[in-house]
Design an enzyme around this catalytic site. Structure first.
Site, PDB file in Angstrom:
ATOM      1  N   ASP A  41       0.851  -1.198   0.000  1.00 42.01           N
ATOM      2  CA  ASP A  41       0.000   0.000   0.000  1.00 42.01           C
ATOM      3  C   ASP A  41       0.883   1.243   0.000  1.00 42.01           C
ATOM      4  O   ASP A  41       1.681   1.447   0.905  1.00 42.01           O
ATOM      5  CB  ASP A  41      -0.872  -0.007   1.263  1.00 42.01           C
ATOM      6  CG  ASP A  41      -1.796   1.208   1.326  1.00 42.01           C
ATOM      7  OD1 ASP A  41      -2.918   1.106   0.808  1.00 42.01           O
ATOM      8  OD2 ASP A  41      -1.384   2.241   1.878  1.00 42.01           O
ATOM      9  N   TYR A  46       2.773   9.891  -0.265  1.00 46.66           N
ATOM     10  CA  TYR A  46       3.866   9.344   0.549  1.00 46.66           C
ATOM     11  C   TYR A  46       5.234   9.629  -0.068  1.00 46.66           C
ATOM     12  O   TYR A  46       6.261   9.431   0.594  1.00 46.66           O
ATOM     13  CB  TYR A  46       3.727   7.822   0.759  1.00 46.66           C
ATOM     14  CG  TYR A  46       2.443   7.361   1.430  1.00 46.66           C
ATOM     15  CD1 TYR A  46       1.565   8.271   2.018  1.00 46.66           C
ATOM     16  CD2 TYR A  46       2.103   6.018   1.484  1.00 46.66           C
ATOM     17  CE1 TYR A  46       0.393   7.849   2.620  1.00 46.66           C
ATOM     18  CE2 TYR A  46       0.934   5.587   2.088  1.00 46.66           C
ATOM     19  CZ  TYR A  46       0.075   6.513   2.647  1.00 46.66           C
ATOM     20  OH  TYR A  46      -1.090   6.081   3.234  1.00 46.66           O
ATOM     21  N   LYS A  71      -2.923   5.864  -4.145  1.00 44.10           N
ATOM     22  CA  LYS A  71      -4.053   6.747  -3.814  1.00 44.10           C
ATOM     23  C   LYS A  71      -3.888   8.117  -4.459  1.00 44.10           C
ATOM     24  O   LYS A  71      -2.770   8.628  -4.578  1.00 44.10           O
ATOM     25  CB  LYS A  71      -4.158   6.931  -2.285  1.00 44.10           C
ATOM     26  CG  LYS A  71      -4.033   5.644  -1.493  1.00 44.10           C
ATOM     27  CD  LYS A  71      -4.260   5.823  -0.001  1.00 44.10           C
ATOM     28  CE  LYS A  71      -3.849   4.570   0.752  1.00 44.10           C
ATOM     29  NZ  LYS A  71      -2.417   4.489   1.059  1.00 44.10           N
ATOM     30  N   HIS A 104      -7.985   9.332  -1.652  1.00 48.32           N
ATOM     31  CA  HIS A 104      -7.322   9.286  -0.343  1.00 48.32           C
ATOM     32  C   HIS A 104      -8.199   9.845   0.790  1.00 48.32           C
ATOM     33  O   HIS A 104      -8.259   9.269   1.873  1.00 48.32           O
ATOM     34  CB  HIS A 104      -6.003  10.059  -0.449  1.00 48.32           C
ATOM     35  CG  HIS A 104      -4.950   9.607   0.516  1.00 48.32           C
ATOM     36  ND1 HIS A 104      -3.613   9.593   0.199  1.00 48.32           N
ATOM     37  CD2 HIS A 104      -5.023   9.171   1.795  1.00 48.32           C
ATOM     38  CE1 HIS A 104      -2.923   9.146   1.239  1.00 48.32           C
ATOM     39  NE2 HIS A 104      -3.753   8.895   2.218  1.00 48.32           N
TER      40      HIS A 104
HETATM   41  P1  NDP Z   1       0.840   1.296  11.988  1.00 53.12           P
HETATM   42  O1  NDP Z   1      -0.328   1.164  12.879  1.00 53.12           O
HETATM   43  O2  NDP Z   1       1.097   0.266  10.945  1.00 53.12           O
HETATM   44  O3  NDP Z   1       2.119   1.466  12.928  1.00 53.12           O
HETATM   45  C1  NDP Z   1       3.386   1.740  12.421  1.00 53.12           C
HETATM   46  C2  NDP Z   1       4.282   2.104  13.592  1.00 53.12           C
HETATM   47  O4  NDP Z   1       4.432   1.001  14.474  1.00 53.12           O
HETATM   48  C3  NDP Z   1       5.654   2.499  13.153  1.00 53.12           C
HETATM   49  O5  NDP Z   1       6.121   3.492  14.034  1.00 53.12           O
HETATM   50  C4  NDP Z   1       6.471   1.209  13.316  1.00 53.12           C
HETATM   51  O6  NDP Z   1       7.811   1.539  13.620  1.00 53.12           O
HETATM   52  C5  NDP Z   1       5.797   0.586  14.514  1.00 53.12           C
HETATM   53  N1  NDP Z   1       5.768  -0.878  14.458  1.00 53.12           N
HETATM   54  C6  NDP Z   1       5.339  -1.654  13.433  1.00 53.12           C
HETATM   55  N2  NDP Z   1       5.376  -2.956  13.759  1.00 53.12           N
HETATM   56  C7  NDP Z   1       5.845  -3.018  15.015  1.00 53.12           C
HETATM   57  C8  NDP Z   1       6.103  -4.084  15.915  1.00 53.12           C
HETATM   58  N3  NDP Z   1       5.889  -5.358  15.563  1.00 53.12           N
HETATM   59  N4  NDP Z   1       6.581  -3.782  17.152  1.00 53.12           N
HETATM   60  C9  NDP Z   1       6.817  -2.504  17.515  1.00 53.12           C
HETATM   61  N5  NDP Z   1       6.592  -1.449  16.704  1.00 53.12           N
HETATM   62  C10 NDP Z   1       6.095  -1.701  15.467  1.00 53.12           C
HETATM   63  O7  NDP Z   1       0.742   2.769  11.346  1.00 53.12           O
HETATM   64  P2  NDP Z   1       0.623   3.426   9.912  1.00 53.12           P
HETATM   65  O8  NDP Z   1       0.052   4.775  10.144  1.00 53.12           O
HETATM   66  O9  NDP Z   1       1.895   3.328   9.175  1.00 53.12           O
HETATM   67  O10 NDP Z   1      -0.503   2.588   9.155  1.00 53.12           O
HETATM   68  C11 NDP Z   1      -0.228   1.475   8.316  1.00 53.12           C
HETATM   69  C12 NDP Z   1      -0.420   1.828   6.839  1.00 53.12           C
HETATM   70  O11 NDP Z   1      -1.738   2.298   6.610  1.00 53.12           O
HETATM   71  C13 NDP Z   1       0.445   3.008   6.372  1.00 53.12           C
HETATM   72  O12 NDP Z   1       1.793   2.652   6.246  1.00 53.12           O
HETATM   73  C14 NDP Z   1      -0.252   3.360   5.090  1.00 53.12           C
HETATM   74  O13 NDP Z   1       0.102   2.441   4.071  1.00 53.12           O
HETATM   75  C15 NDP Z   1      -1.717   3.225   5.513  1.00 53.12           C
HETATM   76  N6  NDP Z   1      -2.290   4.519   5.990  1.00 53.12           N
HETATM   77  C16 NDP Z   1      -3.318   5.060   5.251  1.00 53.12           C
HETATM   78  C17 NDP Z   1      -3.893   6.250   5.628  1.00 53.12           C
HETATM   79  C18 NDP Z   1      -5.020   6.786   4.802  1.00 53.12           C
HETATM   80  O14 NDP Z   1      -5.416   7.951   5.016  1.00 53.12           O
HETATM   81  N7  NDP Z   1      -5.550   6.046   3.878  1.00 53.12           N
HETATM   82  C19 NDP Z   1      -3.437   7.007   6.795  1.00 53.12           C
HETATM   83  C20 NDP Z   1      -2.370   6.351   7.540  1.00 53.12           C
HETATM   84  C21 NDP Z   1      -1.854   5.140   7.134  1.00 53.12           C
HETATM   85  P3  NDP Z   1       9.043   0.880  12.779  1.00 53.12           P
HETATM   86  O15 NDP Z   1       8.839   1.237  11.355  1.00 53.12           O
HETATM   87  O16 NDP Z   1      10.238   1.510  13.382  1.00 53.12           O
HETATM   88  O17 NDP Z   1       8.943  -0.606  13.041  1.00 53.12           O
END
Ligand code: NDP
Length: 270
Positions: A41, A46, A71, A104
């Site tokens: 995704d 981004y 998106k 989006h």
């Molecule tokens: P997430 O809920 O996926 O959380 C990501 C965070 O958690 C990062 O800081 C990551 O740090 C940390 N993390 C991930 N896995 C672990 C783990 N196993 N243990 C500890 N920490 C962890 O947040 P997102 O906001 O990134 O949401 C996921 C996806 O959703 C986005 O990447 C995007 O593709 C989509 N999205 C879509 C939106 C929309 O408006 N349509 C808005 C926001 C997101 P690290 O990288 O350091 O592991």
């Protein structure tokens, strides 16, 4: 795999790329593909579509086995702009088609999402998009789309995690044949210290993050956790060898606090 209302399918667990710097994106996506993720995704906003596409095209994996979502950003709503923006995304990704293209945010104050949707219907008819969907749409926006257009969105990608469980939207989606896709499925890390999730996870030898992702799977959500860390990319995909009981699902249900991390979709203009 989860079936969509247009006859296509999407892997239930994919990989998110929000807030991954372009210079880290290639390695993160390549590792996710090595681990077994088959759905990626991204979004024009981004700033990493080129690197996402590079990792996909460099993976050697048959394109037909991969599912790629991008998106349309808010400032590019409207018929002509949407078409141009889609072509730019496709070119940056270096692909012939995307599997799923999403609006989006609805940006209701500009009132362009119906017109934008109609442009996306045409792009889909051209074969350059397999499925079209929306993101951050509220029920009122879905209703307006249904009044003004022919195609029901295949998915609505919304903020959804144990602190914001979106029961009403999930019901609205089920009534309309729309698949619920959860963004920020791990609440961007805000629930990793939650006692309930920690206790349930340790009972299965799993982390709070794995417990949350398993909860999403059992609810039937499609979801896309993000990580740049190789071990976390792996552990987020290692959720197929345990099952949460009804009591554990109910305990997680009780964590719903209606807390949003992201903006209010009715207000957000980007
Ligand atoms: P997430 O809920 O996926 O959380 C990501 C965070 O958690 C990062 O800081 C990551 O740090 C940390 N993390 C991930 N896995 C672990 C783990 N196993 N243990 C500890 N920490 C962890 O947040 P997102 O906001 O990134 O949401 C996921 C996806 O959703 C986005 O990447 C995007 O593709 C989509 N999205 C879509 C939106 C929309 O408006 N349509 C808005 C926001 C997101 P690290 O990288 O350091 O592991």
């Amino acid at each position: 795999m989860i079936g969509l209302n247009d006859g296509t399918r999407i892997p239930q667990l994919g990989f998110g790329t929000f807030q991954i710097d372009p210079e880290d994106t290639g390695a993160a996506v390549a590792h996710a593909l090595d681990v077994g993720y088959r759905s990626i995704d991204t979004a024009a906003a981004y700033g990493n579509e080129r690197e996402v596409g590079g990792a996909i095209n460099g993976s050697g994996i048959d394109r037909a086995e991969l599912h790629v979502t991008t998106k349309l950003w808010n400032s590019n709503q409207g018929s002509d702009r949407a078409t141009t923006a889609f072509e730019e995304s496709l070119s940056k990704l270096g692909l012939d088609y995307v599997d799923l293209y999403l609006i989006h945010w609805p940006v209701p104050s500009r009132d362009l999402y119906v017109e934008t949707w109609q442009a996306m219907e045409e792009l889909r008819a051209d074969g350059r998009i397999r499925s079209i969907g929306v993101s951050n749409f509220q029920e009122s926006h879905l209703d307006r789309l249904a009044d003004g257009a022919d195609t029901v969105p295949a998915v609505n990608q919304i903020e959804l995690h144990p602190a914001l469980q979106q029961r009403r939207m999930r019901e609205a989606h089920a009534q309309r044949g729309i698949v619920t896709e959860a963004w920020s499925p791990l609440a961007q890390g805000q629930l990793f210290d939650d006692e309930t999730l920690g206790e349930i996870g340790s009972g299965h030898g799993k982390s709070a993050a794995q417990t949350m992702l398993r909860w999403h799977m059992q609810l039937g959500n499609v979801t896309i956790p993000k990580s740049v860390n190789p071990e976390r990319i792996e552990s987020n995909f290692d959720i197929w060898d345990f099952e949460l009981s009804q009591d554990e699902m109910a305990a997680i249900e009780s964590l719903d606090a209606g807390n949003r991390i992201g903006p209010d979709p009715d207000e957000f203009t980007g």
